[in-house]
Design an enzyme around this catalytic site. Structure first.
Site, PDB file in Angstrom:
ATOM      1  N   HIS B  64      -5.735   3.520  -2.790  1.00  4.06           N
ATOM      2  CA  HIS B  64      -6.471   2.874  -4.411  1.00  4.06           C
ATOM      3  C   HIS B  64      -7.895   1.905  -3.495  1.00  4.06           C
ATOM      4  CE1 HIS B  64      -4.348   4.953  -6.518  1.00  4.06           C
ATOM      5  NE2 HIS B  64      -3.025   4.981  -5.856  1.00  4.06           N
ATOM      6  N   LEU B  65      -9.033   1.948  -3.116  1.00  2.52           N
ATOM      7  CA  LEU B  65      -9.940   1.216  -3.176  1.00  2.52           C
ATOM      8  C   LEU B  65     -10.463   0.579  -4.229  1.00  2.52           C
ATOM      9  CD1 LEU B  65     -10.799   3.180   0.342  1.00  2.52           C
ATOM     10  CD2 LEU B  65      -9.823   1.369   0.689  1.00  2.52           C
ATOM     11  N   ASN B  96      -8.369   7.102  -9.463  1.00  7.25           N
ATOM     12  CA  ASN B  96      -8.141   6.529 -10.406  1.00  7.25           C
ATOM     13  C   ASN B  96      -9.187   5.150 -10.082  1.00  7.25           C
ATOM     14  OD1 ASN B  96      -6.516   5.097  -8.744  1.00  7.25           O
ATOM     15  ND2 ASN B  96      -5.153   4.198 -10.207  1.00  7.25           N
ATOM     16  N   ASP B 154      -3.464  10.420 -10.333  1.00  5.54           N
ATOM     17  CA  ASP B 154      -1.946   9.573  -9.455  1.00  5.54           C
ATOM     18  C   ASP B 154      -3.061   8.108  -9.949  1.00  5.54           C
ATOM     19  OD1 ASP B 154      -0.263   8.334  -7.128  1.00  5.54           O
ATOM     20  OD2 ASP B 154      -2.111   6.713  -6.682  1.00  5.54           O
ATOM     21  N   ASP B 307       0.226   3.969   0.241  1.00  5.08           N
ATOM     22  CA  ASP B 307      -0.196   3.001  -1.457  1.00  5.08           C
ATOM     23  C   ASP B 307      -0.753   1.963  -1.961  1.00  5.08           C
ATOM     24  OD1 ASP B 307      -0.630   3.745  -4.059  1.00  5.08           O
ATOM     25  OD2 ASP B 307       1.726   3.762  -4.566  1.00  5.08           O
ATOM     26  N   HIS B 311      -4.294  -5.423  -6.702  1.00  8.28           N
ATOM     27  CA  HIS B 311      -4.851  -6.070  -7.931  1.00  8.28           C
ATOM     28  C   HIS B 311      -4.993  -8.066  -7.430  1.00  8.28           C
ATOM     29  CE1 HIS B 311      -2.661  -2.764 -10.044  1.00  8.28           C
ATOM     30  NE2 HIS B 311      -2.085  -2.809  -8.537  1.00  8.28           N
TER      31      HIS B 311
END
Lengths: 322, 431
Positions: B64-65, B96, B154, B307, B311
């Site tokens: 997730h970039l 996403n 995802d 994965d 955050h």
């Protein structure tokens, strides 16, 4: 560091001696509440914040009485209407309180682990007044004190927790406290309200209330949150009462007299029959009385009060808390 | 472009079962030759890599970039810098983002940003459904035309079995897999960690293994029905492993990935309410970890994927219930896997490199994962003896949310080449 450490987060990590110390320290404080002038100077000059992120009447009032009877200065913060409702995070709330140089925080929070989280981030003492489904240590301590008052001992007694174990912080704290003091612990309720792996904590599991009643010396009947039905854990309150309600008829078949406890607030006619709640074996109001003494003991010990001075602390001359 | 000669390393190329001491010559962005005693062309950059391992660049099929939409926690530039530092030469970006990568323009944006950054290659994954709402199929043809290599919702499961069926059928026209985050939402609702004894003690709501396995089972059945290729993301339970094993025996087109954290940690990592161990699917039990390791060895699970889920630090600085799910992994993936699996004895080093380069490239039919002469020179040089301690403050990623902080690990990338260009070079390893 005090005899209990900096914070009281739960009973899981207390030693049996520490738990006994709290109960023994509570004994002299019981008498304070029986006096015409219900006040001792043990925490004079201490500032305590009661930080309640969840509605509570009994626990908050019990803490407040305990604090006032120890002469502490108290401030109540409720989540509604406070900065919390405006989106302030728990860590910001904590740091702001700290900045006001408070001595202790009593916290009630809907998230498990919130009391530990707060205790790790501020220097003030933190007392857990219930965090999510994790622990409610002062409730379990007052339950232990009440059992000890009634039976003269805790070790060897069979105590069964009845009802919604899954969502109950009272159940978890009771399990740890009772096991550490040598009681046998049972849990009874429908499987939908029983957490995974509960037997591995060292408790006996009963699926039928009749079996629990036959086994136990003490029944601690937990409150059934009405939302459990809405969420589909039980089909109806009516059926719950039929199958798991602690009724006079069921208790009549018990081989021995059972002590009946309830942490409140009760749903009469759901988890407990009024005749049982109001009956001669009920110690439900004694629990409430003991709640103030136990909380006085916890606050006193966390403030650095020496256990052997608890008696002196309540005298008119007053022992310093330090 | 200056030629580069990597001299005297242990060259491991799982695509050709190659494992011997050799020199690797990189010219014009390609692997020009592999052999012993290779001469260096005039002006070549010659590196002595004796004692090091030279391997195809690692490939991560699941990251997730956060760009577009959450550039505070990661950008395509910072994420691919982290990838390069971790030895990854190609990563697949999950859709996403905000807005969701559900159209050709959004896919094109990601490709352009990655080219501008000039670090690891980025292969976008498009959304299965418009807005990831599970209601209307995205335009797979246009997504693929713009550069997408797979489709996935995802972060969210595909709740509707009909939607999953049509996605698997429609994806066949474009030769891409459908990657699913397997989670039955009515069973997982409100859950924040694995359902088991640790959750019971902590008073946290659990997510049962069955929440994953039900969807794994469904997806396998639908792959069987449609003949489509289902790729199962971040597998976490021993039950899922058994379902995949049986499906593969039956010849169903299923592939699967597992993360380093699910191979290394159990639900005990959540004790003390450590929000850095809060991840979805949750960290499970020791028996699950053992089954996942065995499945990776046997090829029942095809590859390791990080994965990587950045955050903000203050989002994780919260009560466990309130913290977001996710762990950053690009800069620790190889070291965690090497320490736990190779030093731990579960996999050989060539097997690990296969599971982190050749196999993931094969799963999504990407270039890479090979040192075949003529292939693009996406190469990593690994120091498998380097001992270092994870210090998140040194990460190239903009985020720090890792449960491995403070952990001593062995092995790291010291040189990463993409198309023959150096995109990462370790200055020195921490003693």
């Amino acid at each position: 560091m005090t005899a209990l450490g900096k914070d009281l987060v739960g009973l899981e990590h207390l030693s049996p001696d520490q738990i006994r110390l709290i109960l023994d320290t509570a004994e002299p404080f019981k008498e304070v509440s029986e006096r015409p002038i219900k006040k001792v100077p043990a925490l004079r000059g201490k500032t305590i914040v009661n930080l309640f992120f969840e509605a509570s009447t009994r626990t908050r009032i019990s803490f407040e009485f305990a604090e006032k009877r120890l002469s502490a200065d108290t401030v109540n913060v409720a989540a509604s209407g406070s900065a919390v409702q405006k989106g302030e995070t728990l860590v910001d709330t904590a740091k702001n309180l700290e900045a006001m140089r408070i001595d202790m925080v009593v916290i009630r929070h809907p998230s498990s682990g919130a009391a530990l989280f707060l205790g790790d981030r501020i220097r003030s003492n933190v007392v857990n007044a219930g965090d999510g489904k994790h622990e409610h240590p002062t409730q379990a301590l007052l339950d232990l004190l009440t059992i000890r008052d009634k039976h003269g001992k805790i070790a060897g007694l069979k105590v069964c927790l009845v009802g919604d174990i899954q969502h109950s912080r009272v159940a978890r704290s009771n399990i740890w406290g009772l096991l550490k003091l040598g009681a046998e612990v049972g849990v009874c309720g429908p499987d939908t309200l029983m957490p995974r792996g509960i037997e591995e904590l060292g408790v006996c599991r009963f699926r039928r209330l009749e079996e629990a009643i036959e086994w136990a010396d003490v029944l601690n009947v937990l409150r059934l949150q009405l939302e459990r039905m809405e969420k589909g854990f039980i089909p109806s309150l009516r059926e719950y009462y039929r199958v798991f309600g602690v009724t006079a008829e069921r208790l009549d078949k018990a081989p021995r007299e059972l002590t009946i406890m309830h942490p409140g607030p009760m749903n009469r006619g759901v988890e407990i029959d009024s005749r049982v709640a109001d009956g001669t074996h009920s110690v439900i109001l004694a629990q409430v009385t003991n709640g103030v003494a136990v909380r006085m003991a916890v606050l006193y010990l966390l403030a650095g009060g020496r256990p052997e001075l608890a008696d002196a602390a309540k005298g008119p001359a007053g022992g310093a808390a330090e | 472009m200056r030629s580069l000669l990597l001299k005297g390393g242990r060259v491991i190329d799982p695509s050709r079962d190659f494992d011997q001491t050799a020199d690797v010559l990189v010219q014009d962005g390609k692997v020009a030759a592999i052999g012993t005693g290779l001469g260096s062309p005039d002006g070549a950059d010659v590196r002595d890599v004796r004692g090091k391992v030279v391997a195809p660049g690692l490939v991560d099929v699941h990251v997730h970039l956060r760009e577009p939409g959450n550039e505070d926690v990661e950008t395509i530039a910072s994420g691919t810098r982290a990838a390069a530092a971790g030895g990854f030469t190609a990563v697949c970006a999950m859709p996403n983002t905000d807005p969701v990568t559900d159209n050709q323009a959004a896919v094109g944006f990601i490709v352009r940003q990655s080219v501008r950054a000039g670090l690891a290659r980025v292969y976008p994954i498009g959304a299965i459904s418009v807005g990831q709402n599970g209601e209307q199929l995205s335009e797979f043809g246009e997504l693929v035309g713009a550069g997408a290599v797979a489709v996935s919702d995802d972060g969210k499961p595909v709740v509707s079995s009909h939607m999953m069926r049509t996605a698997l059928e429609y994806a066949r026209s474009f030769g891409i897999p459908v990657a699913d985050h397997c989670e039955e939402p009515t069973l997982s609702a409100g859950g924040v960690m694995h359902e088991g004894l640790v959750a019971t003690r902590l008073g946290l709501k659990g997510i049962p293994a069955a929440a994953e396995e039900i969807m794994v089972g469904r997806d396998i059945l639908l792959a069987g029905l449609t003949g489509g290729h289902i790729h199962l993301c971040h597998m976490s339970t021993r039950g899922s492993v058994e379902l995949i094993r049986r499906a593969k025996e039956q010849g169903i087109r299923v592939t699967a990935e597992v993360t380093p954290h699910h191979l290394a940690l159990t639900d005990h990592a959540c004790e003390g309410y450590d929000t850095h161990a809060k991840v979805n699917p949750p960290l499970r039990e020791a028996a699950d970890v053992a089954a996942l390791r065995a499945a990776l060895k046997q090829g029942v699970i095809d590859c390791i994927a990080s994965d990587h889920a950045p955050h903000a630090y203050d989002a994780k600085e919260a009560a466990f219930d309130d913290a977001p799910f996710g762990i950053v992994g690009l800069e620790t993936a190889f070291a965690v896997a090497h320490t736990e699996l190779v030093i731990g004895g579960a996999l050989t080093l060539p097997e690990l490199i296969a599971r982190m380069s050749t196999a993931p490239a094969a799963v999504l039919r990407l270039p890479g994962g090979s040192l075949q002469p003529g292939a693009a020179a996406d190469v990593v040089v690994l120091d498998i003896t380097a001992r270092w301690t994870v210090d998140p403050t040194t990460f190239f990623s903009k985020s720090r949310n890792t449960p491995f902080a403070g952990r001593a690990l062995t092995g790291r990338a010291v040189l990463t080449l993409v198309g023959g260009s150096i995109v990462h070079e370790a200055v020195a390893t921490t003693p």
